[in-house]
Each structure stands twice: as C-alpha cells, then as structure tokens.
Design a protein around this motif. Structure first.
Motif, short mmCIF file in Angstrom:
data_model
loop_
_atom_site.label_atom_id
_atom_site.label_comp_id
_atom_site.label_asym_id
_atom_site.label_seq_id
_atom_site.Cartn_x
_atom_site.Cartn_y
_atom_site.Cartn_z
N VAL A 177 0.84 -1.21 0.00
CA VAL A 177 0.00 0.00 0.00
C VAL A 177 0.88 1.25 0.00
CG1 VAL A 177 -1.66 1.36 1.32
CG2 VAL A 177 -1.97 -1.12 1.10
N THR A 178 1.94 1.24 0.83
CA THR A 178 2.86 2.39 0.92
C THR A 178 3.55 2.65 -0.41
OG1 THR A 178 3.27 1.87 3.25
CG2 THR A 178 4.83 3.35 2.15
N LEU A 179 4.04 1.57 -1.04
CA LEU A 179 4.70 1.71 -2.34
C LEU A 179 3.70 2.18 -3.41
CD1 LEU A 179 7.00 -1.46 -2.39
CD2 LEU A 179 7.70 0.92 -2.09
N GLY A 180 2.46 1.69 -3.29
CA GLY A 180 1.42 2.10 -4.24
C GLY A 180 1.12 3.59 -4.13
N ILE A 181 1.03 4.08 -2.89
CA ILE A 181 0.78 5.50 -2.66
C ILE A 181 1.93 6.34 -3.19
CG2 ILE A 181 0.54 7.29 -0.88
CD1 ILE A 181 -0.99 5.18 0.79
N MET A 182 3.17 5.86 -2.94
CA MET A 182 4.35 6.57 -3.42
C MET A 182 4.36 6.64 -4.94
SD MET A 182 8.40 5.74 -2.77
CE MET A 182 8.51 4.48 -4.05
N LEU A 183 4.07 5.51 -5.58
CA LEU A 183 4.05 5.45 -7.05
C LEU A 183 2.96 6.36 -7.62
CD1 LEU A 183 5.18 4.15 -9.62
CD2 LEU A 183 3.51 2.31 -9.33
N LEU A 184 1.78 6.33 -7.00
CA LEU A 184 0.68 7.17 -7.46
C LEU A 184 1.02 8.65 -7.32
CD1 LEU A 184 -2.26 7.33 -8.48
CD2 LEU A 184 -3.00 7.27 -6.08
N THR A 185 1.66 9.00 -6.20
CA THR A 185 2.07 10.39 -5.98
C THR A 185 3.05 10.86 -7.06
OG1 THR A 185 1.80 10.11 -3.59
CG2 THR A 185 3.09 12.01 -4.33
N ILE A 186 4.02 9.99 -7.38
CA ILE A 186 5.01 10.32 -8.41
C ILE A 186 4.33 10.51 -9.75
CG2 ILE A 186 6.97 9.41 -9.74
CD1 ILE A 186 7.94 8.08 -7.14
N ILE A 187 3.41 9.60 -10.09
CA ILE A 187 2.70 9.68 -11.38
C ILE A 187 1.89 10.97 -11.48
CG2 ILE A 187 0.84 8.65 -12.76
CD1 ILE A 187 1.83 5.90 -11.79
N VAL A 188 1.20 11.32 -10.39
CA VAL A 188 0.37 12.54 -10.38
C VAL A 188 1.25 13.78 -10.55
CG1 VAL A 188 -1.09 14.02 -8.94
CG2 VAL A 188 -1.53 11.56 -9.04
N PHE A 189 2.34 13.85 -9.77
CA PHE A 189 3.22 15.03 -9.86
C PHE A 189 3.87 15.15 -11.23
CE2 PHE A 189 2.87 15.61 -5.33
CZ PHE A 189 3.19 16.95 -5.14
N VAL A 190 4.39 14.03 -11.73
CA VAL A 190 5.04 14.05 -13.05
C VAL A 190 4.01 14.40 -14.12
CG1 VAL A 190 6.20 12.65 -14.80
CG2 VAL A 190 6.89 12.47 -12.42
N GLY A 191 2.80 13.86 -14.00
CA GLY A 191 1.73 14.16 -14.95
C GLY A 191 1.38 15.63 -14.97
N LEU A 192 1.30 16.23 -13.79
CA LEU A 192 0.97 17.66 -13.70
C LEU A 192 2.07 18.52 -14.32
CD1 LEU A 192 -0.54 17.87 -10.09
CD2 LEU A 192 -1.77 18.16 -12.25
N PHE A 193 3.32 18.16 -14.02
CA PHE A 193 4.43 18.93 -14.58
C PHE A 193 4.54 18.71 -16.09
CE2 PHE A 193 5.91 19.41 -10.21
CZ PHE A 193 6.41 20.71 -10.25
N TRP A 194 4.23 17.49 -16.54
CA TRP A 194 4.25 17.22 -17.97
C TRP A 194 3.21 18.08 -18.69
CZ3 TRP A 194 0.57 15.05 -21.36
CH2 TRP A 194 1.05 14.75 -22.64
N LEU A 195 2.01 18.20 -18.11
CA LEU A 195 0.98 19.06 -18.69
C LEU A 195 1.41 20.53 -18.68
CD1 LEU A 195 -2.26 17.51 -17.12
CD2 LEU A 195 -1.58 17.45 -19.52
N PHE A 196 2.07 20.92 -17.59
CA PHE A 196 2.57 22.30 -17.48
C PHE A 196 3.59 22.59 -18.58
CE2 PHE A 196 6.11 24.92 -15.83
CZ PHE A 196 5.46 26.13 -15.73
N TYR A 197 4.55 21.68 -18.76
CA TYR A 197 5.56 21.88 -19.79
C TYR A 197 4.97 21.79 -21.19
CZ TYR A 197 9.48 21.76 -16.51
OH TYR A 197 10.36 22.06 -15.51
N ARG A 198 4.00 20.90 -21.36
CA ARG A 198 3.35 20.77 -22.67
C ARG A 198 2.62 22.05 -23.04
NH1 ARG A 198 2.23 16.87 -26.24
NH2 ARG A 198 0.30 16.96 -27.43
N LEU A 199 2.00 22.68 -22.05
CA LEU A 199 1.30 23.95 -22.29
C LEU A 199 2.29 25.08 -22.51
CD1 LEU A 199 -1.39 25.56 -22.32
CD2 LEU A 199 -1.11 25.85 -19.85
N LEU A 200 3.32 25.11 -21.66
CA LEU A 200 4.27 26.23 -21.68
C LEU A 200 5.16 26.20 -22.93
CD1 LEU A 200 5.08 28.62 -19.85
CD2 LEU A 200 6.86 27.15 -18.90
N TYR A 201 5.83 25.07 -23.13
CA TYR A 201 6.77 24.97 -24.26
C TYR A 201 6.12 24.37 -25.51
CZ TYR A 201 10.46 25.97 -20.88
OH TYR A 201 11.25 26.56 -19.92
#
Length: 212
Positions: free
Chosen positions: A169-193
């Motif tokens: 469960v802990t590893l799952g939460i960590m993985l989900l958090t990473i995916i969410v953060f990376v996804g948000l930044f990817w959208l940010f960069y996709r919009l910006l650049y």
C-alpha cells in the motif's frame, strides 16, 4: 489575417509577379517569428530557474534534514543540487546559442536546421526536468521513511506483517504520488513549451515549402 498569410495569398495569385519578392518576404517573416519564439523559450527557461531558486530558498532543505536527524544526507543533496543547476544552466546556454544562431542565419536550409536543433534541445530539457522530479520525489520518500521519527509506526507495522500488505500500500501511494506530480508537470511543460514548439514546427513546414 496575419501578414504571412497575406503574403502567401498574394504569391499564389500571381506566382510570376510575386515569386522573388514574396519568397524573400515570407522568409524574412518566418525568420523574425522563429527568432522571437526562441527568445521566448530562453526567457521562460530563465524565469523558471529563478522561480525554483526562490522556492528552494524559501524551503530550507538543510533545516528539514537536521530536524529528522539526516545530517549525513545534506552533502548528497547539495551535490545533486549543484549538478542539477549546472545541467540547467547548460541548457539555458544552449537556448541562448540557438537564439543567436537563428537571429543571425541567412539561409533557408540553415534556419530549418536551427529550428530542428532548438526543438530537440527543448524536448531534452523537458525530459531532464521530469526525470529530476522523479529522482527528487523518490529521494524525499526514502529519506522521510528512513529518518523521520513519525515513520516508526509504519516501519514496525511493515516489519511485523508476513504478507507485506502495508508495504504494498505504501509503495502504491508513493508510485501514485510520483505519477500525479510528473503528470501535472508534464501538462505544465506541454502547455508552456508545447505552444512555442508547435509554432516553430509550423514555421519549419513553411520554410520547407520555400526550399523545394
């Protein structure tokens, strides 16, 4: 309607009368637009570095490390931070070089090559930043788990379970958090650049028509 579209329409109406003038004018317009786009890429990357530097100063990592008694990790974080800034500054320097090249180039073929080089540099820059976000998040999770006293209950629970349910469960939460953060930044960069890269790509296609 944009000036470039007007020039293209005039060229298409009477190719014999406008061929030399229109081709030259269209190139100048594309050259100017491409130079402006690369300048904005350079400006945005500098603003981005200043923003993250301000965040870093506001949130003192050293104090947090001392608080959780992870002083031995401070030197590693400083080294990672130094390498990260060195790489980022290298990217910014490349953006600057691309801007100078595009601003001073005099041939259609060279301008097309410069545009392709700039697009490739931006893509590498975005992927590098996303990679560093993943590394930083993983390092943050590991340090919090290993050193933060509040994690003792969780560590004991994992150690006492034979089926490692809590660990999964802990590893799952960590993985989900990473995916969410990376996804948000990817959208940010996709919009910006992404918008700027699409404009550069459109310029490249127009130059390709001229170069045929």
């Amino acid at each position: 309607m944009e000036e470039l579209d007007l020039l293209k329409k005039a060229w298409q109406k009477d190719s014999h009368a406008y061929e030399q003038i229109s081709e030259s004018e269209i190139y100048k317009m594309l050259h100017k637009k491409s130079s402006s786009i690369v300048k904005w890429i350079l400006i945005i990357s500098i603003i981005e570095v200043l923003f993250w530097t301000a965040i870093s100063v506001a949130y003192n990592t050293d104090e947090y490390m001392k608080k959780v008694h992870a002083e031995n990790m401070i030197v590693y974080f400083k080294a990672l931070n130094f390498v990260n800034y060195a790489v980022i500054l290298l990217f910014i320097f490349n953006f600057y070089k691309n801007y100078i090249k595009i601003s001073t180039t005099a041939s259609t073929k060279q301008l097309m090559q410069d545009i392709l080089r700039t697009r490739k540099t931006v893509k590498y820059y975005v992927w590098y930043n996303l990679g560093m976000i993943v590394v930083s998040l993983i390092a943050g999770f590991v340090i919090a788990y290993a050193y933060n006293p509040k994690m003792e209950i969780l560590k004991n629970k994992i150690a006492n379970e034979s089926n490692y349910y809590t660990l999964c469960v802990t590893l799952g939460i960590m993985l989900l958090t990473i995916i969410v953060f990376v996804g948000l930044f990817w959208l940010f960069y996709r919009l910006l650049y992404g918008i700027l890269l699409r404009k550069l790509n459109a310029n490249y296609k127009e130059l390709k028509k001229i170069d045929l």
